[in-house]
Scaffold this motif. Structure first.
Motif, short mmCIF file in Angstrom:
data_model
loop_
_atom_site.label_atom_id
_atom_site.label_comp_id
_atom_site.label_asym_id
_atom_site.label_seq_id
_atom_site.Cartn_x
_atom_site.Cartn_y
_atom_site.Cartn_z
N GLY A 1 8.13 29.00 32.00
CA GLY A 1 7.86 27.72 31.70
C GLY A 1 8.30 26.63 32.52
N CYS A 2 7.83 25.38 32.23
CA CYS A 2 8.27 24.28 33.01
C CYS A 2 8.19 22.89 31.99
CB CYS A 2 7.33 23.99 33.96
SG CYS A 2 7.55 22.62 35.15
N GLU A 3 9.10 22.17 32.08
CA GLU A 3 9.24 20.73 31.83
C GLU A 3 8.38 19.79 32.48
OE1 GLU A 3 11.61 17.31 29.26
OE2 GLU A 3 12.68 19.10 30.18
N MET A 4 6.98 19.53 32.38
CA MET A 4 6.20 19.02 32.89
C MET A 4 6.23 17.62 32.94
SD MET A 4 2.80 21.34 33.57
CE MET A 4 2.60 20.54 35.02
N TYR A 5 6.07 16.79 33.61
CA TYR A 5 5.61 15.41 33.42
C TYR A 5 4.13 15.19 33.47
CZ TYR A 5 10.40 14.95 35.58
OH TYR A 5 11.92 15.17 36.00
N VAL A 6 3.51 14.24 32.36
CA VAL A 6 2.47 13.89 32.23
C VAL A 6 2.35 12.30 32.33
CG1 VAL A 6 0.58 14.00 30.37
CG2 VAL A 6 2.26 15.94 30.56
N ALA A 7 1.18 12.30 33.32
CA ALA A 7 0.78 10.62 33.50
C ALA A 7 0.18 10.23 32.14
CB ALA A 7 -0.01 10.55 34.76
N PRO A 8 0.49 8.91 32.19
CA PRO A 8 -0.08 8.07 31.06
C PRO A 8 -1.81 8.25 31.09
CG PRO A 8 1.53 6.64 32.07
CD PRO A 8 1.38 7.98 32.68
N ARG A 9 -2.12 8.22 32.32
CA ARG A 9 -3.59 8.36 32.33
C ARG A 9 -3.91 9.46 33.46
NH1 ARG A 9 -1.69 3.82 32.74
NH2 ARG A 9 -1.71 3.64 35.11
N ARG A 10 -4.45 9.01 34.48
CA ARG A 10 -4.79 10.21 35.40
C ARG A 10 -3.60 10.67 36.56
NH1 ARG A 10 -7.37 14.24 35.61
NH2 ARG A 10 -8.16 14.12 37.59
N LEU A 11 -3.52 11.58 36.88
CA LEU A 11 -2.41 12.13 37.78
C LEU A 11 -2.52 11.30 39.07
CD1 LEU A 11 -2.62 15.29 39.81
CD2 LEU A 11 -4.09 15.10 37.92
N THR A 12 -3.69 10.94 39.51
CA THR A 12 -3.94 10.29 40.77
C THR A 12 -3.56 8.75 40.90
OG1 THR A 12 -6.29 10.44 40.56
CG2 THR A 12 -5.32 12.29 41.64
N GLN A 13 -3.79 8.16 39.53
CA GLN A 13 -3.50 6.85 39.45
C GLN A 13 -2.11 6.53 39.91
OE1 GLN A 13 -5.54 5.57 35.93
NE2 GLN A 13 -5.43 3.41 36.16
N LYS A 14 -1.94 5.86 40.60
CA LYS A 14 -0.43 5.30 40.97
C LYS A 14 0.11 4.38 40.18
CE LYS A 14 -0.62 8.69 44.06
NZ LYS A 14 -0.48 10.07 43.53
N ASP A 15 -0.48 3.36 40.00
CA ASP A 15 0.07 1.96 39.26
C ASP A 15 0.30 2.31 37.57
OD1 ASP A 15 -2.79 2.18 38.43
OD2 ASP A 15 -2.90 0.36 37.91
#
Length: 193
Positions: A75-89
């Motif tokens: 498994g992995c404890e993944m980090y999930v972006a609040p919107r898109r993974l490519t959105q940096k702000d």
């Protein structure tokens, strides 16, 4: 008593969050009577080869003794972006990435987990390797998902008083994974008002 299996375990491969060596973790789990254990390092699967190799050696010895094999869970404890993974702000009020425990059910699930983690590092890296809901939808098959620790989306929203947001998160994950989605419970002494 039913057997207990840890599904949220960090090793020395969880940089600045874990220091336990994989052989010691596996040996301790076996001594405590656990039939298996998951390794879910933060944002990476760097310890999985060592984990599977060590469990393979342990299980060879257990087979000679007529004992049941110890079950390694990848498994992995993944980090999930609040919107898109490519959105940096960060949008106002978004805060940090959410945590999500992702476990492989079988070889296809392992392949999907590898795709998610690899893409998180190559396309989603922003402070941490992160994925998003679009990628989770794309590679959701044969994965088991847990809502994670206090930094997971559900508990983070509950702590902010956003019960509707927590409910939306639960419903979204439940729609995608059905009976393979679990709410994770951990004891925390939260002192925030």
């Amino acid at each position: 008593m039913h057997p207990f299996v840890h599904l949220h375990v960090h090793t020395q491969y969880s940089i600045l969050d874990g220091q336990a060596a994989i052989p010691k973790l596996v040996d301790k789990a076996i001594r405590d009577g656990m039939p298996g254990m998951a390794v879910t390092d933060h944002g990476n699967m760097m310890g999985i080869k060592e984990f599977l190799n060590y469990v393979g050696k342990v299980n060879a010895g257990r087979a000679k003794e007529g004992l049941e094999p110890f079950k390694p869970i990848v498994g992995c404890e993944m980090y999930v972006a609040p919107r898109r993974l490519t959105q940096k702000d960060k949008a106002a009020g978004d805060g940090a990435n959410y945590h999500l425990i992702v476990l492989a059910k079988n070889l296809k699930g392992y392949h999907n987990l590898v795709k998610l983690v690899s893409k998180a590092w190559t396309e989603g890296f922003y402070s941490h390797p992160r994925t998003d809901r679009t990628e989770l939808e794309k590679y959701h098959e044969d994965l088991i998902v847990c809502s994670a620790c206090i930094a997971g989306e559900v508990p983070a929203k509950i702590l902010k008083g956003d019960i509707a947001g927590a409910r939306e998160s639960i419903e979204w994950h439940k729609r995608l994974w059905g009976d393979d989605y679990y709410l994770e419970l951990q004891r925390h002494e939260v002192t925030d008002p």
